[in-house]
Motif scaffolding. Sequence first.
Motif, PDB file in Angstrom:
ATOM      1  N   LYS A   6       0.824  -1.200   0.000  1.00 23.51           N
ATOM      2  CA  LYS A   6       0.000   0.000   0.000  1.00 23.51           C
ATOM      3  C   LYS A   6       0.866   1.262   0.000  1.00 23.51           C
ATOM      4  N   ASP A   7       1.934   1.234   0.818  1.00 22.60           N
ATOM      5  CA  ASP A   7       2.850   2.370   0.906  1.00 22.60           C
ATOM      6  C   ASP A   7       4.167   1.887   1.522  1.00 22.60           C
ATOM      7  N   ILE A   8       5.142   2.774   1.545  1.00 30.94           N
ATOM      8  CA  ILE A   8       6.466   2.410   2.072  1.00 30.94           C
ATOM      9  C   ILE A   8       6.395   2.084   3.560  1.00 30.94           C
ATOM     10  N   GLU A   9       5.459   2.678   4.285  1.00 31.95           N
ATOM     11  CA  GLU A   9       5.299   2.372   5.708  1.00 31.95           C
ATOM     12  C   GLU A   9       5.012   0.884   5.926  1.00 31.95           C
ATOM     13  N   GLN A  10       4.315   0.251   4.985  1.00 33.99           N
ATOM     14  CA  GLN A  10       4.032  -1.179   5.092  1.00 33.99           C
ATOM     15  C   GLN A  10       5.325  -1.993   5.058  1.00 33.99           C
ATOM     16  N   PHE A  11       6.287  -1.575   4.249  1.00 30.03           N
ATOM     17  CA  PHE A  11       7.586  -2.258   4.222  1.00 30.03           C
ATOM     18  C   PHE A  11       8.260  -2.128   5.584  1.00 30.03           C
ATOM     19  N   LYS A  12       8.236  -0.946   6.159  1.00 32.64           N
ATOM     20  CA  LYS A  12       8.847  -0.728   7.475  1.00 32.64           C
ATOM     21  C   LYS A  12       8.180  -1.616   8.532  1.00 32.64           C
ATOM     22  N   LYS A  13       6.856  -1.723   8.471  1.00 29.37           N
ATOM     23  CA  LYS A  13       6.138  -2.587   9.417  1.00 29.37           C
ATOM     24  C   LYS A  13       6.524  -4.050   9.213  1.00 29.37           C
ATOM     25  N   PHE A  14       6.610  -4.475   7.951  1.00 28.89           N
ATOM     26  CA  PHE A  14       6.988  -5.859   7.661  1.00 28.89           C
ATOM     27  C   PHE A  14       8.380  -6.144   8.205  1.00 28.89           C
ATOM     28  N   LYS A  15       9.303  -5.272   7.926  1.00 29.99           N
ATOM     29  CA  LYS A  15      10.690  -5.424   8.380  1.00 29.99           C
ATOM     30  C   LYS A  15      10.783  -5.444   9.904  1.00 29.99           C
ATOM     31  N   SER A  16       9.897  -4.717  10.579  1.00 32.14           N
ATOM     32  CA  SER A  16       9.943  -4.649  12.038  1.00 32.14           C
ATOM     33  C   SER A  16       9.618  -5.987  12.704  1.00 32.14           C
ATOM     34  N   ALA A  17       9.051  -6.933  11.960  1.00 32.89           N
ATOM     35  CA  ALA A  17       8.760  -8.260  12.523  1.00 32.89           C
ATOM     36  C   ALA A  17      10.033  -8.963  12.990  1.00 32.89           C
ATOM     37  N   TRP A  18      11.175  -8.584  12.441  1.00 37.27           N
ATOM     38  CA  TRP A  18      12.457  -9.176  12.824  1.00 37.27           C
ATOM     39  C   TRP A  18      13.117  -8.396  13.958  1.00 37.27           C
ATOM     40  N   GLY A  19      12.494  -7.340  14.432  1.00 37.62           N
ATOM     41  CA  GLY A  19      13.076  -6.529  15.501  1.00 37.62           C
ATOM     42  C   GLY A  19      14.387  -5.928  15.047  1.00 37.62           C
ATOM     43  N   ASP A  20      15.382  -6.019  15.899  1.00 40.64           N
ATOM     44  CA  ASP A  20      16.711  -5.490  15.570  1.00 40.64           C
ATOM     45  C   ASP A  20      17.638  -6.563  15.018  1.00 40.64           C
ATOM     46  N   ALA A  21      17.086  -7.720  14.636  1.00 43.35           N
ATOM     47  CA  ALA A  21      17.917  -8.852  14.207  1.00 43.35           C
ATOM     48  C   ALA A  21      18.453  -8.712  12.778  1.00 43.35           C
ATOM     49  N   LEU A  22      17.870  -7.835  11.977  1.00 41.31           N
ATOM     50  CA  LEU A  22      18.306  -7.715  10.584  1.00 41.31           C
ATOM     51  C   LEU A  22      19.523  -6.807  10.453  1.00 41.31           C
ATOM     52  N   PRO A  23      20.425  -7.160   9.545  1.00 35.37           N
ATOM     53  CA  PRO A  23      21.548  -6.259   9.283  1.00 35.37           C
ATOM     54  C   PRO A  23      21.060  -5.020   8.519  1.00 35.37           C
ATOM     55  N   GLN A  24      21.905  -4.037   8.431  1.00 38.22           N
ATOM     56  CA  GLN A  24      21.591  -2.834   7.671  1.00 38.22           C
ATOM     57  C   GLN A  24      21.568  -3.167   6.176  1.00 38.22           C
ATOM     58  N   PRO A  25      20.749  -2.446   5.401  1.00 36.61           N
ATOM     59  CA  PRO A  25      20.729  -2.680   3.949  1.00 36.61           C
ATOM     60  C   PRO A  25      22.076  -2.326   3.319  1.00 36.61           C
ATOM     61  N   ASN A  26      22.405  -3.001   2.217  1.00 35.91           N
ATOM     62  CA  ASN A  26      23.619  -2.664   1.481  1.00 35.91           C
ATOM     63  C   ASN A  26      23.353  -1.414   0.637  1.00 35.91           C
ATOM     64  N   ASP A  27      24.305  -1.042  -0.213  1.00 35.98           N
ATOM     65  CA  ASP A  27      24.179   0.169  -1.027  1.00 35.98           C
ATOM     66  C   ASP A  27      23.003   0.120  -1.993  1.00 35.98           C
ATOM     67  N   GLU A  28      22.536  -1.078  -2.360  1.00 30.64           N
ATOM     68  CA  GLU A  28      21.388  -1.229  -3.256  1.00 30.64           C
ATOM     69  C   GLU A  28      20.073  -1.324  -2.489  1.00 30.64           C
ATOM     70  N   GLY A  29      20.135  -1.214  -1.159  1.00 27.17           N
ATOM     71  CA  GLY A  29      18.932  -1.289  -0.343  1.00 27.17           C
ATOM     72  C   GLY A  29      18.502  -2.701  -0.003  1.00 27.17           C
ATOM     73  N   GLU A  30      19.328  -3.691  -0.317  1.00 25.65           N
ATOM     74  CA  GLU A  30      19.005  -5.097  -0.045  1.00 25.65           C
ATOM     75  C   GLU A  30      19.496  -5.488   1.346  1.00 25.65           C
ATOM     76  N   ILE A  31      18.685  -6.253   2.031  1.00 25.65           N
ATOM     77  CA  ILE A  31      19.049  -6.773   3.342  1.00 25.65           C
ATOM     78  C   ILE A  31      19.273  -8.274   3.171  1.00 25.65           C
ATOM     79  N   TRP A  32      20.483  -8.739   3.474  1.00 30.02           N
ATOM     80  CA  TRP A  32      20.835 -10.156   3.347  1.00 30.02           C
ATOM     81  C   TRP A  32      20.997 -10.737   4.737  1.00 30.02           C
ATOM     82  N   PHE A  33      20.408 -11.911   4.975  1.00 29.10           N
ATOM     83  CA  PHE A  33      20.538 -12.556   6.272  1.00 29.10           C
ATOM     84  C   PHE A  33      20.307 -14.060   6.121  1.00 29.10           C
ATOM     85  N   MET A  34      20.650 -14.799   7.166  1.00 30.88           N
ATOM     86  CA  MET A  34      20.431 -16.242   7.200  1.00 30.88           C
ATOM     87  C   MET A  34      19.185 -16.532   8.029  1.00 30.88           C
ATOM     88  N   ALA A  35      18.368 -17.468   7.543  1.00 31.09           N
ATOM     89  CA  ALA A  35      17.177 -17.911   8.277  1.00 31.09           C
ATOM     90  C   ALA A  35      16.993 -19.396   7.989  1.00 31.09           C
TER      91      ALA A  35
END
Length: 158
Positions: free
Chosen positions: A100-129
């Motif tokens: 719906k909007d960019i805020e939805q992405f922020k909400k989705f990402k928040s499901a991982w709390g502070d466990a996600l690394p920072q995005p790279n220069d292309e805005g991609e977040i890479w992690f193991m699950a």
Amino acid sequence: MLRYALVAGLLLGSSAQAQLRIASLPDVYESYNDCFSATEEGIDLAALESLGWKRATMQSGNGEPIADGPIIYGHAERAPVILFSGAEGKGVCVVTARLKDIEQFKKFKSAWGDALPQPNDEGEIWFMAEGRMVQMALTGSREEPSVRLIVATPSESE
């Protein structure tokens, strides 16, 4: 895995993403989990189909079916789409969903709390699950944002 991300970006470019229905966050998360079910040991299309996903048929400009087109799945009850890098073996499962909007992405990402690394220069977040490499990225545009989630098979993560 980067080559699969590039293929996913090409197959589901901004014009295709703009045609997707807006997805609810629970549907995005459930579709992401379905990718894990379909990539436990290798790509398993039957596992995804058992969860209610149906393979889309691609057609040429004259309406003829394209036999060797991309492997794209849709779900009657959800807006996200899933695509695969291949029909079996190692590879990736990609969820793309219009938001719906960019805020939805922020909400989705928040499901991982502070466990996600920072995005790279292309805005991609890479992690193991669950022993697999995952990529999360905000795609689309400010007016028509989307999320892309890529889940690699265990053998592709190595």
